[in-house]
Design a protein around this motif. Sequence first.
Motif, PDB file in Angstrom:
ATOM      1  N   SER A  43       0.808  -1.220   0.000  1.00  0.00           N
ATOM      2  CA  SER A  43       0.000   0.000   0.000  1.00  0.00           C
ATOM      3  C   SER A  43       0.842   1.271   0.000  1.00  0.00           C
ATOM      4  N   ASP A  44       2.042   1.208   0.578  1.00  0.00           N
ATOM      5  CA  ASP A  44       2.841   2.433   0.673  1.00  0.00           C
ATOM      6  C   ASP A  44       3.821   2.595  -0.487  1.00  0.00           C
ATOM      7  N   THR A  45       4.415   1.495  -0.932  1.00  0.00           N
ATOM      8  CA  THR A  45       5.432   1.590  -1.993  1.00  0.00           C
ATOM      9  C   THR A  45       4.898   1.207  -3.368  1.00  0.00           C
ATOM     10  N   TYR A  46       3.723   0.582  -3.399  1.00  0.00           N
ATOM     11  CA  TYR A  46       3.125   0.077  -4.640  1.00  0.00           C
ATOM     12  C   TYR A  46       3.994  -0.994  -5.305  1.00  0.00           C
ATOM     13  N   GLU A  47       4.887  -1.593  -4.522  1.00  0.00           N
ATOM     14  CA  GLU A  47       5.706  -2.686  -5.034  1.00  0.00           C
ATOM     15  C   GLU A  47       4.851  -3.946  -5.160  1.00  0.00           C
ATOM     16  N   PRO A  48       4.976  -4.675  -6.281  1.00  0.00           N
ATOM     17  CA  PRO A  48       4.206  -5.920  -6.425  1.00  0.00           C
ATOM     18  C   PRO A  48       4.737  -6.998  -5.485  1.00  0.00           C
ATOM     19  N   ILE A  49       3.863  -7.891  -5.075  1.00  0.00           N
ATOM     20  CA  ILE A  49       4.250  -8.991  -4.183  1.00  0.00           C
ATOM     21  C   ILE A  49       4.033 -10.305  -4.926  1.00  0.00           C
ATOM     22  N   SER A  50       5.096 -11.059  -5.088  1.00  0.00           N
ATOM     23  CA  SER A  50       5.010 -12.332  -5.812  1.00  0.00           C
ATOM     24  C   SER A  50       4.723 -13.485  -4.854  1.00  0.00           C
ATOM     25  N   LYS A  51       4.313 -14.596  -5.429  1.00  0.00           N
ATOM     26  CA  LYS A  51       4.051 -15.839  -4.693  1.00  0.00           C
ATOM     27  C   LYS A  51       3.013 -15.673  -3.587  1.00  0.00           C
ATOM     28  N   VAL A  52       2.046 -14.803  -3.836  1.00  0.00           N
ATOM     29  CA  VAL A  52       0.913 -14.689  -2.914  1.00  0.00           C
ATOM     30  C   VAL A  52      -0.061 -15.823  -3.225  1.00  0.00           C
ATOM     31  N   ASN A  53      -0.561 -16.478  -2.195  1.00  0.00           N
ATOM     32  CA  ASN A  53      -1.519 -17.567  -2.371  1.00  0.00           C
ATOM     33  C   ASN A  53      -2.916 -16.991  -2.609  1.00  0.00           C
ATOM     34  N   ILE A  54      -3.519 -17.343  -3.732  1.00  0.00           N
ATOM     35  CA  ILE A  54      -4.878 -16.903  -4.058  1.00  0.00           C
ATOM     36  C   ILE A  54      -5.750 -18.154  -4.141  1.00  0.00           C
ATOM     37  N   GLU A  55      -6.753 -18.238  -3.288  1.00  0.00           N
ATOM     38  CA  GLU A  55      -7.580 -19.446  -3.242  1.00  0.00           C
ATOM     39  C   GLU A  55      -9.055 -19.068  -3.232  1.00  0.00           C
ATOM     40  N   VAL A  56      -9.848 -19.821  -3.989  1.00  0.00           N
ATOM     41  CA  VAL A  56     -11.295 -19.628  -4.025  1.00  0.00           C
ATOM     42  C   VAL A  56     -11.928 -20.606  -3.053  1.00  0.00           C
ATOM     43  N   ASN A  57     -12.993 -20.180  -2.398  1.00  0.00           N
ATOM     44  CA  ASN A  57     -13.628 -21.065  -1.422  1.00  0.00           C
ATOM     45  C   ASN A  57     -14.102 -22.369  -2.042  1.00  0.00           C
ATOM     46  N   THR A  62      -4.300 -20.344  -7.237  1.00  0.00           N
ATOM     47  CA  THR A  62      -3.223 -19.837  -8.072  1.00  0.00           C
ATOM     48  C   THR A  62      -2.312 -18.977  -7.206  1.00  0.00           C
ATOM     49  N   THR A  63      -1.262 -18.435  -7.813  1.00  0.00           N
ATOM     50  CA  THR A  63      -0.364 -17.533  -7.097  1.00  0.00           C
ATOM     51  C   THR A  63      -0.049 -16.333  -7.985  1.00  0.00           C
ATOM     52  N   THR A  64       0.422 -15.269  -7.345  1.00  0.00           N
ATOM     53  CA  THR A  64       0.821 -14.103  -8.126  1.00  0.00           C
ATOM     54  C   THR A  64       2.185 -14.349  -8.766  1.00  0.00           C
ATOM     55  N   ASN A  65       2.388 -13.729  -9.935  1.00  0.00           N
ATOM     56  CA  ASN A  65       3.677 -13.855 -10.616  1.00  0.00           C
ATOM     57  C   ASN A  65       4.651 -12.802 -10.099  1.00  0.00           C
ATOM     58  N   SER A  66       5.767 -12.647 -10.773  1.00  0.00           N
ATOM     59  CA  SER A  66       6.797 -11.709 -10.312  1.00  0.00           C
ATOM     60  C   SER A  66       6.314 -10.263 -10.331  1.00  0.00           C
ATOM     61  N   GLN A  67       5.264  -9.986 -11.108  1.00  0.00           N
ATOM     62  CA  GLN A  67       4.693  -8.641 -11.155  1.00  0.00           C
ATOM     63  C   GLN A  67       3.515  -8.479 -10.189  1.00  0.00           C
ATOM     64  N   GLY A  68       3.317  -9.490  -9.361  1.00  0.00           N
ATOM     65  CA  GLY A  68       2.223  -9.430  -8.392  1.00  0.00           C
ATOM     66  C   GLY A  68       0.854  -9.673  -8.996  1.00  0.00           C
TER      67      GLY A  68
END
Length: 352
Positions: A43-57, A62-68
């Motif tokens: 939120s402060d730097t707007y840097e993308p975050i990779s390898k975030v776990n995204i799961e549907v109920n 899936t996961t985020t790529n190197s660009q978030g």
Amino acid sequence: MTKISTYILLCLLFLGLSYLEAQEADSAEIPLMFTIRGSVIESDTYEPISKVNIEVNGGAYTTTNSQGEFRIQVKMNDELTIKHSDFETVYYTVKSDERLTVKVEPNNRQDAGALRSTSKYSQSQNFRTLIDSAYVYLKKDAENSIQFLTEALAISSSSRENAEVYETLADVYFQWKQYDLAVSNYRISLQNEDSEEVNLKLAKAFKFNKNYQESIGIYESIDMSQLSNWQLTSLYEGLGDVYFAIQNFEDAINNYKEGLKIAQLNLITPKVTDLNSKIAEAYAAKGDEDNAGEYFDKSLNLATQENKKRAAEEKVKVADFQNKNRAYDDEIKNRQEALEDIEDIEMDTIIN
């Protein structure tokens, strides 16, 4: 008058049809299943975050790529769980197919669930006795176990002892299914002293906390040359469990098989049984019923050679598989035998 009435009726009919067509058009704009695109940034730097776990109920992952960035199949009102070890878990309910931007704040609460020294014991209290007492209560009384660890921390005299306290505390939280606190305390333990055993525990806790990418990362970072045969088997089994959880059944099977080779070579009997069973489950989930049946036959045979409890567990698992494949006679046989095993176990418990 009749002409006017007819005209009004036709107008109303036309308007009604137009309304229905508009409704159909609106509902057709977003199909039942659709792909939502999104990104996760700080939120402060707007840097993308990779390898975030995204799961549907419903189970998609899936996961985020190197660009978030990420893409995932959803439907309206699905809930997305957006999870990473570096920020608080975010939950989002899908209301449209618009691109989603998730802004998160880094999580600085590394000491969540950590101990605070409130010692009532004297400094001469034996550290080892307190740790042992914590283990005695670990499975039956978390509060007492944590109290012993609090006292142990108060008299700890080295980083190694601190590491042991936090590892044990994490074990307590893991036992009581507070996986986020288990993760936090395993990490604190590792800050005090690096340990491949604790890394294995951390990877497992990450998996149970649904931090799948973090779990894979820890497993892959472990120096295998430093592991015992049991630990190495557990590593491959753990990796298989993570890949199974994210429905990557091919990698799950490959890792389970690697673990099975080591277990068989070193006669680690319980792991041989478990891994045959897990390979069977992965093949079944993949839709390969023939291989699933072959490995279930092996696991069932091995389980019956261990003990009645393990045999009963495997018979129920195999019966579930047989039910899905409509092998009802075999299913009934295994369920009946499982019930008999359970009755024998209960009888042995009463006698003893």
